[in-house]
Scaffold this motif. Structure first.
Motif, PDB file in Angstrom:
ATOM      1  N   VAL A 132       5.109  24.000   6.254  1.00 58.05           N
ATOM      2  CA  VAL A 132       4.993  24.178   7.853  1.00 58.05           C
ATOM      3  C   VAL A 132       6.593  24.166   8.288  1.00 58.05           C
ATOM      4  O   VAL A 132       7.071  25.381   8.800  1.00 58.05           O
ATOM      5  CB  VAL A 132       4.375  23.270   8.768  1.00 58.05           C
ATOM      6  CG1 VAL A 132       4.649  23.371  10.272  1.00 58.05           C
ATOM      7  CG2 VAL A 132       2.787  23.327   8.525  1.00 58.05           C
ATOM      8  N   ASP A 133       7.360  22.942   7.926  1.00 58.12           N
ATOM      9  CA  ASP A 133       8.818  23.070   8.311  1.00 58.12           C
ATOM     10  C   ASP A 133       9.500  24.132   7.630  1.00 58.12           C
ATOM     11  O   ASP A 133      10.588  24.787   8.304  1.00 58.12           O
ATOM     12  CB  ASP A 133       9.259  21.763   8.006  1.00 58.12           C
ATOM     13  CG  ASP A 133       8.794  20.523   9.265  1.00 58.12           C
ATOM     14  OD1 ASP A 133       8.173  21.151  10.221  1.00 58.12           O
ATOM     15  OD2 ASP A 133       8.710  19.355   8.821  1.00 58.12           O
ATOM     16  N   ASP A 159      -4.903  17.703  10.828  1.00 61.56           N
ATOM     17  CA  ASP A 159      -3.582  17.559  10.326  1.00 61.56           C
ATOM     18  C   ASP A 159      -2.945  18.769  10.505  1.00 61.56           C
ATOM     19  O   ASP A 159      -1.560  18.917  10.814  1.00 61.56           O
ATOM     20  CB  ASP A 159      -3.645  17.156   8.902  1.00 61.56           C
ATOM     21  CG  ASP A 159      -3.952  15.682   8.578  1.00 61.56           C
ATOM     22  OD1 ASP A 159      -4.826  15.362   9.481  1.00 61.56           O
ATOM     23  OD2 ASP A 159      -3.640  15.081   7.502  1.00 61.56           O
ATOM     24  N   TYR A 203       0.499  19.286  12.657  1.00 62.14           N
ATOM     25  CA  TYR A 203       1.881  19.581  11.985  1.00 62.14           C
ATOM     26  C   TYR A 203       2.624  20.677  12.755  1.00 62.14           C
ATOM     27  O   TYR A 203       3.836  20.876  13.017  1.00 62.14           O
ATOM     28  CB  TYR A 203       1.801  20.037  10.431  1.00 62.14           C
ATOM     29  CG  TYR A 203       1.762  18.630   9.712  1.00 62.14           C
ATOM     30  CD1 TYR A 203       2.171  17.435   9.874  1.00 62.14           C
ATOM     31  CD2 TYR A 203       0.583  18.794   8.762  1.00 62.14           C
ATOM     32  CE1 TYR A 203       1.659  16.318   9.057  1.00 62.14           C
ATOM     33  CE2 TYR A 203       0.251  17.736   8.090  1.00 62.14           C
ATOM     34  CZ  TYR A 203       0.773  16.427   8.199  1.00 62.14           C
ATOM     35  OH  TYR A 203       0.443  15.415   7.377  1.00 62.14           O
ATOM     36  N   ILE A 204       1.815  21.852  12.929  1.00 64.03           N
ATOM     37  CA  ILE A 204       2.386  23.070  13.402  1.00 64.03           C
ATOM     38  C   ILE A 204       2.662  23.039  15.114  1.00 64.03           C
ATOM     39  O   ILE A 204       3.578  23.533  15.727  1.00 64.03           O
ATOM     40  CB  ILE A 204       1.581  24.333  13.243  1.00 64.03           C
ATOM     41  CG1 ILE A 204       2.249  25.583  13.700  1.00 64.03           C
ATOM     42  CG2 ILE A 204      -0.039  24.484  13.723  1.00 64.03           C
ATOM     43  CD1 ILE A 204       3.684  26.062  12.983  1.00 64.03           C
ATOM     44  N   ASP A 214      -8.082  17.599   6.760  1.00 66.43           N
ATOM     45  CA  ASP A 214      -6.637  18.067   6.796  1.00 66.43           C
ATOM     46  C   ASP A 214      -6.409  19.198   7.200  1.00 66.43           C
ATOM     47  O   ASP A 214      -5.199  19.311   7.850  1.00 66.43           O
ATOM     48  CB  ASP A 214      -6.142  18.125   5.015  1.00 66.43           C
ATOM     49  CG  ASP A 214      -6.006  16.868   4.471  1.00 66.43           C
ATOM     50  OD1 ASP A 214      -6.032  15.752   5.185  1.00 66.43           O
ATOM     51  OD2 ASP A 214      -5.745  16.957   3.153  1.00 66.43           O
ATOM     52  N   ASP A 269      -0.015  21.257   5.024  1.00 72.31           N
ATOM     53  CA  ASP A 269       1.226  20.847   4.299  1.00 72.31           C
ATOM     54  C   ASP A 269       2.453  20.764   5.030  1.00 72.31           C
ATOM     55  O   ASP A 269       3.102  21.898   5.201  1.00 72.31           O
ATOM     56  CB  ASP A 269       1.651  21.896   3.066  1.00 72.31           C
ATOM     57  CG  ASP A 269       2.613  21.427   2.074  1.00 72.31           C
ATOM     58  OD1 ASP A 269       3.702  20.894   2.537  1.00 72.31           O
ATOM     59  OD2 ASP A 269       2.519  21.954   1.027  1.00 72.31           O
ATOM     60  N   PRO A 270       2.858  19.665   5.629  1.00 69.59           N
ATOM     61  CA  PRO A 270       4.028  19.563   6.609  1.00 69.59           C
ATOM     62  C   PRO A 270       5.443  20.091   6.086  1.00 69.59           C
ATOM     63  O   PRO A 270       6.244  20.579   6.800  1.00 69.59           O
ATOM     64  CB  PRO A 270       4.105  17.985   6.737  1.00 69.59           C
ATOM     65  CG  PRO A 270       3.502  17.338   5.951  1.00 69.59           C
ATOM     66  CD  PRO A 270       2.243  18.422   5.248  1.00 69.59           C
ATOM     67  N   ARG A 278       3.236  20.192  16.854  1.00 68.19           N
ATOM     68  CA  ARG A 278       4.406  19.448  17.198  1.00 68.19           C
ATOM     69  C   ARG A 278       5.543  20.170  16.865  1.00 68.19           C
ATOM     70  O   ARG A 278       6.510  20.088  17.784  1.00 68.19           O
ATOM     71  CB  ARG A 278       4.258  18.163  16.000  1.00 68.19           C
ATOM     72  CG  ARG A 278       5.700  17.360  16.213  1.00 68.19           C
ATOM     73  CD  ARG A 278       5.563  16.198  15.059  1.00 68.19           C
ATOM     74  NE  ARG A 278       5.488  16.699  13.795  1.00 68.19           N
ATOM     75  CZ  ARG A 278       5.503  15.822  12.597  1.00 68.19           C
ATOM     76  NH1 ARG A 278       5.403  14.357  13.025  1.00 68.19           N
ATOM     77  NH2 ARG A 278       5.527  16.262  11.544  1.00 68.19           N
ATOM     78  N   ARG A 279       5.766  21.146  15.968  1.00 66.02           N
ATOM     79  CA  ARG A 279       6.874  21.896  15.745  1.00 66.02           C
ATOM     80  C   ARG A 279       6.873  23.041  16.835  1.00 66.02           C
ATOM     81  O   ARG A 279       8.088  23.261  17.236  1.00 66.02           O
ATOM     82  CB  ARG A 279       6.546  22.381  14.374  1.00 66.02           C
ATOM     83  CG  ARG A 279       7.817  23.505  13.827  1.00 66.02           C
ATOM     84  CD  ARG A 279       8.994  22.681  13.521  1.00 66.02           C
ATOM     85  NE  ARG A 279      10.248  23.729  13.278  1.00 66.02           N
ATOM     86  CZ  ARG A 279      11.031  23.503  12.220  1.00 66.02           C
ATOM     87  NH1 ARG A 279      11.054  22.691  11.256  1.00 66.02           N
ATOM     88  NH2 ARG A 279      12.071  24.367  12.375  1.00 66.02           N
TER      89      ARG A 279
END
Ligand code: NDP
Length: 243
Positions: free
Chosen positions: A66-67, A114, A118-119, A110, A62-63, A121-122
């Motif tokens: 994560v953010d 995914d 998401y994590i 996912d 879940d982006p 990249r962050r």
């Protein structure tokens, strides 16, 4: 201060990785999705081993979560950064392909693929500035290397993770970040409960399932200073089942 983030650190292989890496002198962030009790137990084991740990729950798939989790962590740790990321969170939901439901396909991809995206990249935003460097270790699987029947979803996700590992390793090498994958065979955790263990052990040359600690040891090796020239690799840990 440098931190270690282990996704899916509440149980199984992730827990063993948290405990092993805690002995390397960096505090560990224990991510999990919903099992707070198990995550607390991992934290206790890390502390018992002389390490420091914090819980960092979020759904890797879940982006927005994560953010939100990373925004909150960064706000309370302005002088710290995450130097080691272990992408370990994963699920399996097996079925033969012709009977596989959309949700079975999607949920497995996912979480593994995914979730990695998401994590990672962050966290690269922590590792890349001023060439601070870092280590990314992705837990893939024998299924992603060989393919296993009844696991087209899981095999696709884990094979995809290997491709991403190799691509990203080349992208970030100039910034001092290494990216490697570990492909375990059958390891004794809740994920492999219910499998026909005695039958499977007959196929494994070493004659037994692996232990989570045996996977954690390879993660620790890749995190160490001496592994700085190893990147884009896949280390198989499967008792000789497939090489
Ligand atoms: P477990 O089922 O024992 O533990 C899974 C962990 O992943 C738990 O900590 C769980 O958190 C977490 N998790 C699951 N989904 C999410 C999510 N969406 N967001 C955040 N965390 C999540 O699995 P294992 O320890 O056996 O497996 C760990 C990794 O190793 C997986 O990627 C798996 O595919 C891989 N692997 C395992 C093998 C084996 O034989 N066991 C073989 C090859 C690879 P929570 O406790 O909150 O549910």
């Amino acid at each position: 201060m440098k931190y270690i983030l282990v996704t899916g650190g509440s149980r199984g292989i992730g827990r063993a990785v948290c405990v092993r890496l805690a002995s390397m002198g960096m505090p560990v962030l224990i991510n999990y999705k919903s099992n707070a009790g198990a995550a607390q137990e991992t934290k206790r084991l890390v502390q018992e081993a002389g390490g420091e740990a914090e819980l960092l729950p979020f759904d890797v798939a879940d982006p927005a979560m994560v953010d939100a989790a990373m925004d909150a962590w960064e706000a309370t740790h302005p002088d710290d950064y995450i130097a080691v990321l272990v992408n370990n969170a994963g699920i399996r939901d097996d079925n033969v392909l012709f009977m596989m439901a959309d949700e079975q396909w999607k949920s497995v991809l996912d979480t593994t693929l995914d979730g990695f995206f998401y994590i990672t990249r962050r966290i690269l935003k922590h590792m890349m500035p001023r060439r601070r460097g870092g280590r990314i270790i992705n837990i893939t699987s024998l299924s992603g290397v060989k393919g296993l029947p009844g696991q087209a979803n899981y095999s696709a996700a884990k094979a995809g993770l290997i491709g991403a590992t190799k691509a990203l390793a080349q992208e970030v090498a100039p910034r001092g970040v290494t990216v490697n994958a570990i492909a375990p065979g059958f390891i004794s955790t809740e994920m492999t409960e219910g499998l026909p263990k005695e039958e499977l052990e007959k196929m494994i040359p070493v004659g037994r399932f692996g232990r989570p600690e045996e996977v954690a040891e390879a993660v620790a090796f890749l995190v160490g200073e001496n592994a700085a020239y190893i990147t884009g690799e896949v280390i198989n840990i499967n008792g000789g089942l497939y090489t």
